[in-house]
Design an enzyme around this catalytic site. Structure first.
Site, mmCIF file in Angstrom:
data_model
loop_
_atom_site.group_PDB
_atom_site.id
_atom_site.type_symbol
_atom_site.label_atom_id
_atom_site.label_comp_id
_atom_site.label_asym_id
_atom_site.label_seq_id
_atom_site.Cartn_x
_atom_site.Cartn_y
_atom_site.Cartn_z
ATOM 1 N N LEU A 15 0.823 -1.204 0.000
ATOM 2 C CA LEU A 15 0.000 0.000 0.000
ATOM 3 C C LEU A 15 0.859 1.255 0.000
ATOM 4 O O LEU A 15 1.933 1.294 0.592
ATOM 5 C CB LEU A 15 -0.904 0.016 1.235
ATOM 6 C CG LEU A 15 -1.735 -1.242 1.503
ATOM 7 C CD1 LEU A 15 -2.567 -1.052 2.758
ATOM 8 C CD2 LEU A 15 -2.615 -1.557 0.317
ATOM 9 N N PHE A 74 8.121 6.406 -9.680
ATOM 10 C CA PHE A 74 9.217 6.448 -8.715
ATOM 11 C C PHE A 74 10.528 6.937 -9.327
ATOM 12 O O PHE A 74 11.579 6.817 -8.709
ATOM 13 C CB PHE A 74 9.405 5.082 -8.038
ATOM 14 C CG PHE A 74 8.287 4.755 -7.085
ATOM 15 C CD1 PHE A 74 8.364 5.111 -5.748
ATOM 16 C CD2 PHE A 74 7.147 4.122 -7.530
ATOM 17 C CE1 PHE A 74 7.330 4.835 -4.878
ATOM 18 C CE2 PHE A 74 6.100 3.845 -6.671
ATOM 19 C CZ PHE A 74 6.186 4.202 -5.336
ATOM 20 N N LEU A 75 10.481 7.512 -10.514
ATOM 21 C CA LEU A 75 11.646 8.205 -11.065
ATOM 22 C C LEU A 75 11.492 9.682 -10.769
ATOM 23 O O LEU A 75 11.412 10.518 -11.666
ATOM 24 C CB LEU A 75 11.750 7.972 -12.577
ATOM 25 C CG LEU A 75 12.430 6.686 -13.037
ATOM 26 C CD1 LEU A 75 12.441 6.622 -14.561
ATOM 27 C CD2 LEU A 75 13.860 6.588 -12.507
ATOM 28 N N ALA A 77 12.994 12.945 -8.830
ATOM 29 C CA ALA A 77 14.095 13.585 -8.121
ATOM 30 C C ALA A 77 13.533 14.534 -7.075
ATOM 31 O O ALA A 77 12.498 15.159 -7.270
ATOM 32 C CB ALA A 77 14.983 14.343 -9.095
ATOM 33 N N CYS A 135 8.800 2.434 5.150
ATOM 34 C CA CYS A 135 9.129 1.224 4.385
ATOM 35 C C CYS A 135 10.508 1.250 3.732
ATOM 36 O O CYS A 135 11.333 0.374 3.999
ATOM 37 C CB CYS A 135 8.068 0.988 3.315
ATOM 38 S SG CYS A 135 6.440 0.609 3.977
ATOM 39 N N LYS A 169 13.732 1.401 6.005
ATOM 40 C CA LYS A 169 13.753 0.241 6.905
ATOM 41 C C LYS A 169 13.979 -1.056 6.137
ATOM 42 O O LYS A 169 14.806 -1.887 6.528
ATOM 43 C CB LYS A 169 12.445 0.177 7.682
ATOM 44 C CG LYS A 169 12.276 -1.043 8.577
ATOM 45 C CD LYS A 169 11.038 -0.915 9.447
ATOM 46 C CE LYS A 169 9.758 -0.996 8.646
ATOM 47 N NZ LYS A 169 9.488 -2.382 8.157
#
Length: 479
Positions: free
Chosen positions: A164, A278-279, A281, A289, A292
């Site tokens: 999630l 998730f690219l 900057a 998450c 860790k």
């Protein structure tokens, strides 16, 4: 109002832990028609939930829980929750220890209390907490040692990791990419397939406030071993962390060669082998998450004498990125002693009040060390910060605009929509020095009369012709 599906055989479910994962799991399964009891040893949290109040901020969760009615109840008593349950989810925290290994004390305590209250029928214990490879076998041993009248195959341990994103947890829960079920025998996995049937078949009526996306069909079911399921969770988060660190490393080089990271990631992200997600900057990753789980993988490798240099580099780049934000500030203000700096955004990402490993924490701490006066604002996380960030020195601002008044600089640390939609051309006029450090690359256009510093992009310090609002939210910032 949406209604849950009518199940032929609704199951009884206990969910141990009422954090982000536990609350979402309990609400989801109750919405599907199962009888769910949420359990937490924190009596204050249980009392809040019984009053219909949420201990966390997650958009839409309260509305979903309200629909569940009496299918969802709360308790602090293992003896009233565990014996009748067909499926027991363990959703307790596994915070990092100083060496990077996860702290499994809460998991061990929960597993022991669950085991002592198992009642002899076939019950499935599901580990939803993020744990190292091999933890499922360890939990099985705990149950063997503490369950009364233990018999083999009577109690089955299954790993069912969650994937999630806080802020969009309901969407991710109702319409997931995949459902990972890991077990060492078929009985436990079969029970979970029965439990998740509405999710797998997508035959439930979608909640009005979380509609089913166009073109979505059903999640992929990945049935595997306990160890593989546990590794899937760690490997997925580590890879996403790698993508963020890669984007930040390329951003640093972009600044030096006069390239634009936004254009670069759009170009490489269009390659379906890479993808755009998730690219991004910016100030680096945060939350409960990525840091860790990446550290835990590195620590697991050390236990086996196996070095993981790529993951180590990702962690190093992420730490460097947090230092870069203050370095950019120093480039313009030089000495920070006595300067007034506004920090917009405290939560590690928008649409949550989660402060765990938030980059804003390290930025405020560094500004404290350098003698700056910090004025901070966040749309939802300030109340939590009063409890969790008491060791930091900052003044709360009642609004983003108020934070900027008289400031020598402002750092945009969290890409809240409210901040992107602020009239920055007017807001900076209230500042002593109109220096804006956009640590999330949210703002577009020029900043007339001010200085705008971004990550991996050319700064803009001279007035620019404008044909509309000077700054606006880039489309991908809300993902």
């Amino acid at each position: 109002m949406s209604h849950p599906p009518t199940l032929h055989s609704p199951l009884k479910v206990a969910v141990v832990g009422t954090g982000y994962v536990g609350l979402g799991t309990a609400a989801l399964l109750a919405y599907f028609g199962h009888q769910v009891v949420g359990l937490d040893i924190d009596q204050d949290k249980v009392a809040m939930l019984r009053r219909g109040e949420l201990p966390i901020y997650e958009p839409g969760l309260g509305e979903l829980m309200a629909v569940c009615g009496d299918r969802l109840r709360w308790t602090d008593d293992y003896a009233s929750a565990i014996p009748d349950a067909d499926v027991i989810f363990i959703c307790v925290g596994t915070p990092p220890l100083p060496g990077g290994q996860p702290d499994l004390r809460y998991l061990a305590a929960a597993a022991q209390d669950v085991a002592r209250n198992l009642n002899g029928k076939m019950q499935v214990v599901v580990n939803k907490s993020t744990v190292p490879v091999g933890t499922g076998d360890w939990v099985t041993r705990i149950i063997e040692e503490h369950a009364p009248d233990y018999k083999a195959h009577q109690y089955n341990v299954v790993s069912n990791p969650e994937f999630l994103r806080e802020g969009t947890a309901l969407f991710d829960s109702l319409y997931p990419d995949r459902l990972v079920l890991g077990g060492n025998n078929e009985h436990g996995v079969a029970r979970l397939l029965e439990l998740y049937a509405p999710l797998i078949e997508q035959d439930f009526e979608a909640p009005a406030h979380v509609p089913r996306p166009a073109g979505y069909t059903r999640p992929e079911v990945v049935a595997t071993s306990l160890s593989s399921a546990e590794m899937i969770k760690y490997a997925a988060n580590a890879f996403l962390a790698l993508k963020i660190s890669f984007a930040n490393e390329i951003a640093g080089l972009c600044e030096r060669v006069d390239a634009d990271i936004e254009e670069v990631v759009r170009g490489i992200g269009s390659d379906t082998r890479i993808g755009r997600q998730f690219l991004s900057a910016g100030a680096g990753w945060g939350g409960s998450c990525f840091g860790k789980d990446t550290s835990a993988l590195i620590s697991t490798g050390e236990e086996y004498g196996y070095d993981m240099p790529i993951l180590r580099a990702a962690v190093t780049i992420n730490l460097r990125q947090r230092q870069l934000i203050v370095a950019k500030l120093q480039k313009h203000l030089h000495r920070l002693q006595g300067k007034r700096v506004a920090v917009l955004g405290m939560a590690f990402k928008p649409n949550t009040d989660d402060l765990r490993d938030a980059p804003a924490h390290d930025t405020i701490a560094r500004l404290n060390e350098l003698g700056a006066t910090v004025v901070a604002h966040d749309p939802v996380a300030m109340e939590r910060a009063r409890r969790e960030w008491g060791h930091l020195k900052y003044v709360e601002a009642e609004s983003a605009g108020a934070a900027l008044v008289g400031a020598d600089a402002v750092i945009l640390m969290t890409e809240w929509k409210q901040y992107a939609e602020l009239d920055w051309n007017e807001a900076v006029k209230t500042m002593r020095q109109p220096v804006v450090i956009d640590a999330r690359n949210v703002l577009r256009g020029g900043l007339p009369g001010g200085t705008l510093e971004r990550i991996g992009r050319r700064g803009q310090s001279q007035p620019q012709p404008q044909s509309g609002p000077a700054l606006h939210l880039k489309p991908e910032a809300t993902k």
